[in-house]
Each structure stands twice: as C-alpha cells, then as structure tokens.
Design an enzyme around this catalytic site. Sequence first.
Site, PDB file in Angstrom:
ATOM      1  N   GLU A   1       0.801  -1.230   0.000  1.00 47.70           N
ATOM      2  CA  GLU A   1       0.000   0.000   0.000  1.00 47.70           C
ATOM      3  C   GLU A   1       0.833   1.280   0.000  1.00 47.70           C
ATOM      4  O   GLU A   1       0.528   2.210   0.742  1.00 47.70           O
ATOM      5  CB  GLU A   1      -0.939  -0.035   1.214  1.00 47.70           C
TER       6      GLU A   1
ATOM      7  N   HIS B   1      -7.987  -4.326  -1.176  1.00 49.74           N
ATOM      8  CA  HIS B   1      -7.256  -4.370   0.096  1.00 49.74           C
ATOM      9  C   HIS B   1      -6.271  -3.203   0.205  1.00 49.74           C
ATOM     10  O   HIS B   1      -6.257  -2.478   1.210  1.00 49.74           O
ATOM     11  CB  HIS B   1      -6.535  -5.714   0.213  1.00 49.74           C
ATOM     12  N   GLU B   2      -5.481  -3.016  -0.834  1.00 43.95           N
ATOM     13  CA  GLU B   2      -4.474  -1.941  -0.769  1.00 43.95           C
ATOM     14  C   GLU B   2      -5.154  -0.565  -0.740  1.00 43.95           C
ATOM     15  O   GLU B   2      -4.677   0.354  -0.066  1.00 43.95           O
ATOM     16  CB  GLU B   2      -3.478  -2.052  -1.925  1.00 43.95           C
TER      17      GLU B   2
ATOM     18  N   HIS C   1      -6.127   0.280   2.740  1.00 42.88           N
ATOM     19  CA  HIS C   1      -5.016   0.783   3.562  1.00 42.88           C
ATOM     20  C   HIS C   1      -4.907   2.317   3.505  1.00 42.88           C
ATOM     21  O   HIS C   1      -4.239   2.916   4.354  1.00 42.88           O
ATOM     22  CB  HIS C   1      -3.690   0.183   3.115  1.00 42.88           C
TER      23      HIS C   1
ATOM     24  N   GLU D   1      -3.634  -4.562   9.473  1.00 45.83           N
ATOM     25  CA  GLU D   1      -4.079  -5.590   8.519  1.00 45.83           C
ATOM     26  C   GLU D   1      -5.473  -6.145   8.807  1.00 45.83           C
ATOM     27  O   GLU D   1      -6.243  -6.389   7.884  1.00 45.83           O
ATOM     28  CB  GLU D   1      -3.041  -6.708   8.425  1.00 45.83           C
TER      29      GLU D   1
ATOM     30  N   ASP E   1       9.600  -9.621  10.038  1.00 46.46           N
ATOM     31  CA  ASP E   1       9.427 -10.553   8.915  1.00 46.46           C
ATOM     32  C   ASP E   1       9.290 -11.999   9.410  1.00 46.46           C
ATOM     33  O   ASP E   1       8.650 -12.823   8.760  1.00 46.46           O
ATOM     34  CB  ASP E   1      10.618 -10.473   7.943  1.00 46.46           C
TER      35      ASP E   1
ATOM     36  N   TYR F   1      -4.131 -10.746   9.996  1.00 46.60           N
ATOM     37  CA  TYR F   1      -5.145 -10.496   8.978  1.00 46.60           C
ATOM     38  C   TYR F   1      -6.470 -11.146   9.368  1.00 46.60           C
ATOM     39  O   TYR F   1      -7.510 -10.487   9.438  1.00 46.60           O
ATOM     40  CB  TYR F   1      -4.708 -11.100   7.629  1.00 46.60           C
TER      41      TYR F   1
HETATM   42  N1  BES Z   1       1.062  -4.408   3.759  1.00 48.07           N
HETATM   43  C1  BES Z   1       0.854  -5.706   3.238  1.00 48.07           C
HETATM   44  C2  BES Z   1       2.110  -6.342   2.723  1.00 48.07           C
HETATM   45  C3  BES Z   1       3.219  -6.445   3.744  1.00 48.07           C
HETATM   46  C4  BES Z   1       2.972  -6.822   5.047  1.00 48.07           C
HETATM   47  C5  BES Z   1       4.510  -6.163   3.379  1.00 48.07           C
HETATM   48  C6  BES Z   1       4.011  -6.900   5.966  1.00 48.07           C
HETATM   49  C7  BES Z   1       5.540  -6.246   4.295  1.00 48.07           C
HETATM   50  C8  BES Z   1       5.295  -6.616   5.593  1.00 48.07           C
HETATM   51  C9  BES Z   1      -0.199  -5.700   2.126  1.00 48.07           C
HETATM   52  O1  BES Z   1      -1.210  -4.772   2.322  1.00 48.07           O
HETATM   53  C10 BES Z   1      -0.858  -7.047   2.123  1.00 48.07           C
HETATM   54  O2  BES Z   1      -1.370  -7.419   3.137  1.00 48.07           O
HETATM   55  N2  BES Z   1      -0.853  -7.746   1.004  1.00 48.07           N
HETATM   56  C11 BES Z   1      -1.471  -9.041   0.860  1.00 48.07           C
HETATM   57  C12 BES Z   1      -2.761  -8.963   0.103  1.00 48.07           C
HETATM   58  C13 BES Z   1      -4.005  -9.047   0.889  1.00 48.07           C
HETATM   59  C14 BES Z   1      -5.239  -9.183   0.017  1.00 48.07           C
HETATM   60  C15 BES Z   1      -4.068  -9.896   2.092  1.00 48.07           C
HETATM   61  C16 BES Z   1      -0.513  -9.907   0.074  1.00 48.07           C
HETATM   62  O3  BES Z   1       0.595  -9.459  -0.217  1.00 48.07           O
HETATM   63  O4  BES Z   1      -0.845 -11.037  -0.245  1.00 48.07           O
HETATM   64 ZN    ZN Z   2      -2.461  -5.269   3.943  1.00 45.53          ZN
END
Ligand code: BES
Ligand code: ZN
Length: 642
Positions: free
Chosen positions: A292, A316-317, A320, A339, A397, A405
């Site tokens: 996002e 989703h994005e 955010h 999330e 990480d 989520y």
């Molecule tokens: N912000 C996250 C991606 C992220 C989280 C990057 C933690 C680094 C550290 C992004 O918004 C996300 O959650 N993406 C999901 C998609 C969603 C529909 C659940 C993905 O990447 O799959």
């Molecule tokens: Zn997210």
Amino acid sequence: MVKDHSSLSNFHEVRVTHSAYELDVNLGSKVVEGYAQLDAVAEVDAPHEVVLDTRGLAVSRVELLAPAAAGGVEGGPQPLAYRLADPHAVLGSALHVTLPAELAASLKKGDRLRLGVRWATSPDSSAIQWLAPEQTAGGKHPYLFTQCQAIHARSLVPCQDSPGAKMSYSAVVRVPSPLTALMSAVPETAPEGLSAHMDDVKPPYPTTTFAFTQKVPIAPYLVALAVGDLASRDLGARTRVWSEPAMVEAGAHEFAETAKFLEAGEAIAGEYVWGRYDLLLLPPSFPYGGMENPCLTFVTPTLLAGDRSLTNVVAHEIAHSWTGNLVTNASWEHFWLNEGFTVFLERKIVGRLQGQPAFQFHAAQGAVALAAEVERLGPDHPYTRLVPDMSGGIDPDDVFSRIPYEKGFYFLYYLQELVGGAAVFDPFLSAYIADHRHQTLTSDQFKAYFLNYFKDVPAAQAVDWQTWLYGTGMPPVTNSYDTTLAQQAYNLALKWHTCDVMGIGSDGPAGASAADVAGWSSEQLVAFLDKLGAYRAVQPMSPRVTQLLAALYGIYESKNAEIRFAFFKLAIPARDAQALPHVADMLKTQGRMKFLRPLYRALVGRGGPEGRQLALDTFAVAGPSYHPIAQKMVAADLGLAA
Ligand code: BES
Ligand code: ZN
C-alpha cells in the site's frame, strides 16, 4: 509513551517531521546515493542527540543546517559529530548525531532544527531489489524497486524507522535516461537537476530527473521507489496503472475496476486524502501480493488472471489508504490494527460492490485460512496471538503470518455482531478513522476507544479482551457466516474427501465430472480446494485422486495463480508426480512469498524424497532471482539459514 522495539531511533526526544531527499540511482553499481535534509522538532527540553535508524548505509557527512529555534540558518552548514553504532543483527546500526552542547542546552520542547545527512546504500540493501535486464519483461533495461515494510526503510534512507515517527517528504530523483522513477508520492514538475548537495556525483551517462511530494505525514515504512522502463494507462481521473510497456494493456484490463473500489472505500471510510491512487504492476519477483505505498500501490503480476478475479488485492491496498496509512499501528506488535482492519474494510468494499453474500463468502474463506494458519503454527504458538510480544529485537518478517489479517478480521466481525451489526458498526468504523487520522495507536487505545464509543451498549462491556488480544490459537468465540455462496464448494470438497478418506486411491466421487464446477467462479474453485485442504491437513490424498481432480476440473489449464496454488498444496503431500513440474514452474516464474513459502514448506515437509530434492534444486536455480527478503525467508523455511 509507546515503546517501539523495532526502532533504535530517539523519536520520543527529537522527531523528524519532514525529509527532503536528493537521490542518484546508479543501476550499474547498484547504489543509491543520497542527501536528506531532515526537519525535526524537539519533543523534550535539551535533547543532546538525534538518533536515526540505518542498516548497511555508508554515511559520509552529517551537518546542521538551521540551528536556531526561529528556523533561520546562521551561516553555512555546520559539520556535526556522528557515530554509527555496532550493528544489531535485525535492527541495524543506530546513527548517533551529537548536537553541539550550546544548541542542545538551548533547545526547548517544540523547537525546530534541520540536519543534513549524506549517505549511500549498499548493493545488498534489504529494501531494494535490483533486476538485470533479463529479469524484466522488456529484457533491455535494468529495473529496481523497494519494499520497506516492515523495517527496511532504514536500509534505503536514514530515518526514524518507527510508525510513530510520521513525516512528510519530498524527493528529487536522478536516473539514467530513458528510465522513469516513481515514488509513493504525487509527481511534480522536475527541476533541472539535483541541488548542490549532490554535486560530487556526476554520472557519465545521460540522466533524467523526477520530483515528488508527499504532503501527508506517513510512517517511514511507506517510502517507496521504483525505477525502470515504465509506461502508463489512465484508469480514471485520479488513477492510472504503470508497468513495463509490454504489460500495461493487461494491467489496464485487469485493474479496470480500481476507480470503483476507490469510490466505495470513500463511501465507507471517508475522504481520500492522498490525491492520486496509481498502481505499479511489478515484475514477477515482487515478494507480496500488494503493498500500500501511498499514491502508488505496488502489485504482483500474479494478479493477472485475465478475468479480474484476483483484484480484491487492489481493494485491500485501497483500504489501507485509511487503515494503515492514515490510522497506523504504533508498532509492529499492533500490526492487526493495520491488517485486520484493512481486511475488514476490503471485504466491506467488495460487499458494497458485489453484495452481502460476497462479503460472507470471503469472511468464511478467511475463517478457513485462519484455522489452517493456527494448525500450521500450532495452537500454543506465541505468533498465533493477535498481539505478539516483540520485545528483544525480533524481526517482524519472522513473525509475519495470516494471523493478524484473519484473526483481526474475525475479531472485528465478532465486535460488529456483538454491538448490533453493520448498521451500528459502520458509523463506529468511520468515527474511529476520523478520530485517529494522522495518528498511531495501540491495541489498548483501540480497546479504550471502543469501550467509550459503546459505553451504553451492555453487550459491548462483555468482550474478553485479554483472550482476544493475548490468547494463542483459535479465537475464544466462534463466528457464524452465511455460506450460501460457499456451500456448493464445501459440499464438493466433502465428496472428494470421503471418496478417498484413507488416501489409498479411488475413482473419485461417484458421477464426478467437469459439470460439478461448470459456471463456478474461480473464487468458488479456490474455496473448494482450500476446504479439501483443510480436510486433508493430516491424511494426504492419493495421487490417483489428485490427478483425476486436476484433469476433470482443468486445473493445469487455469491462468489463475490462486487455483494452481491451492491445488499444489493438495498434490504435494499426495506425492502426485505429475504436479511436480508445474510446481517447479510456479516457483521459477514468480517470487510472491504467499506462494513460495507454503510450496517450499510442503515440498520439504510433506513431499517425500522427490519433493525435498525438487525444493532444493529449484531453490538453487531460482533463489538468486528472488527478492532479498524472499531469499532469506525461503532459506529459513528450507532449513538452510546461515
Ligand atoms: N502491507 C501488506 C504487505 C506487507 C505486510 C509487506 C508486511 C511487508 C510486511 C499488504 O497490504 C498485504 O497485506 N498484502 C497481501 C494482500 C491481501 C489481500 C491480504 C498480500 O501481499 O498477499
Ligand atoms: Zn495489507
């Protein structure tokens, strides 16, 4: 005061409020050279130093630009003493900048100061992936993109890398012609060149300069940069899709509904404050589904199913833009506030456009995913808490999972039903956003806000916060969702499960045929496969049955990455040899961790000697082309960690 265990900076004493960057991007040497002019405010009287986060940065100069409280520059830049502390394995090296004793003594809380920092990134910066021309669709030009969430911004720019240190930013970026630079900000008309601070870097090739402004204060993890051979197509008045020229048509088709999502988001969550909402469709090694980055969401090309069936990631994005980017978790322990809320808002957006049954369908799917994640981690695992303990410099990480989520969504849905449903909860949600915009908050602050808002609703006082926030495993209360759309898929899953309960093989469910799934959406097909996966968490299916399933339902003909992925999670433990080349293909042609990690884990954990060998061989070949974070996480999953 909220302690952020993931930052070494002293933003509680002196806080950076605006960063003005000058960046020179050298794709040959894989180095970004930069100068940052940092505006800061004293948060206490007489702070003696400014501490910034860095990781792998070579800092060559730090200077005082505007020492006076009134903001005037007294003479030219004044060099400052600084020290890079010994690196912490996860958090990097704190950059301690000593303020002259006289200045420090005179600084009062609220006074402003301005610093300049000159630095260069290292070629192995964890924030940046550098792609050779062969790794791009066009094959002619190099490419780079950044990924700063959660704590990688510090390996791109010197900053106070805590969500609690929100700042606005501006940037001037010089790149080799004919490449284009994009950032998580609104593009501006570019000046002639970089300003005087970067006069010492004179690229021997033609360059182009781009400029950007992010007026809204953002957490540093939202700083983002991409450079490549980029083209764009408008999708609406404030929205366009960017990508390499070869992909831009496909992107424009897939993401045509973006403007509608954005309008639905505004109707639910309030004004969109960021100006533009653009998408950048990245090369296949982008490690997430979406990120996002403000004004410019980054997305994976694995969303290109051709039929817009995976664009909930864009919803989703977009969500955010309110939850995460405007109202932000105070530290990574409270990541579910980013999330969980965003999944909730994502599903509200989808529900608004596709109807309540679609909302309920996705909610039920989320519950299946939550159960699978708890099963994988184990019900007592500390990372199954909604609010994990991250003291002691744990790498966010490493903690990352679907728990924040889906347990987060589950909790919010529970709260919604408890207080009287969407008619009551939707206004709460928009009040929550309006009252916390531009701020950060913790789970306890959310609790206090909720309890106060619903102080006259007796049911709201009965929430078991302790267990919801800090208990491990599945939530303390079970939600029930309307399964109108999911039921067919679940029924079919049960049939395939019972035809081969022992995993010794069968001819499939009686009368099974392609007609079973005729007219199904790809989401229903995924729901079927995921449900079957849940039934087979312990006892794998027989390869005869997975092969029959693949043939009947045309799994290998599908362009939809989620369908293939969900099937592979069944086929690998089944030791389905036919599937392995297809699995290897998925591991070699894209680098999204959501797909890589479970597939590698399944291959080494449940795939037998062939699966294990395939995992190791494939990683040996494909690993170097993965994003640095993905390389590290997959290596750990394979037990290869250094
Ligand atoms: N912000 C996250 C991606 C992220 C989280 C990057 C933690 C680094 C550290 C992004 O918004 C996300 O959650 N993406 C999901 C998609 C969603 C529909 C659940 C993905 O990447 O799959
Ligand atoms: Zn997210």
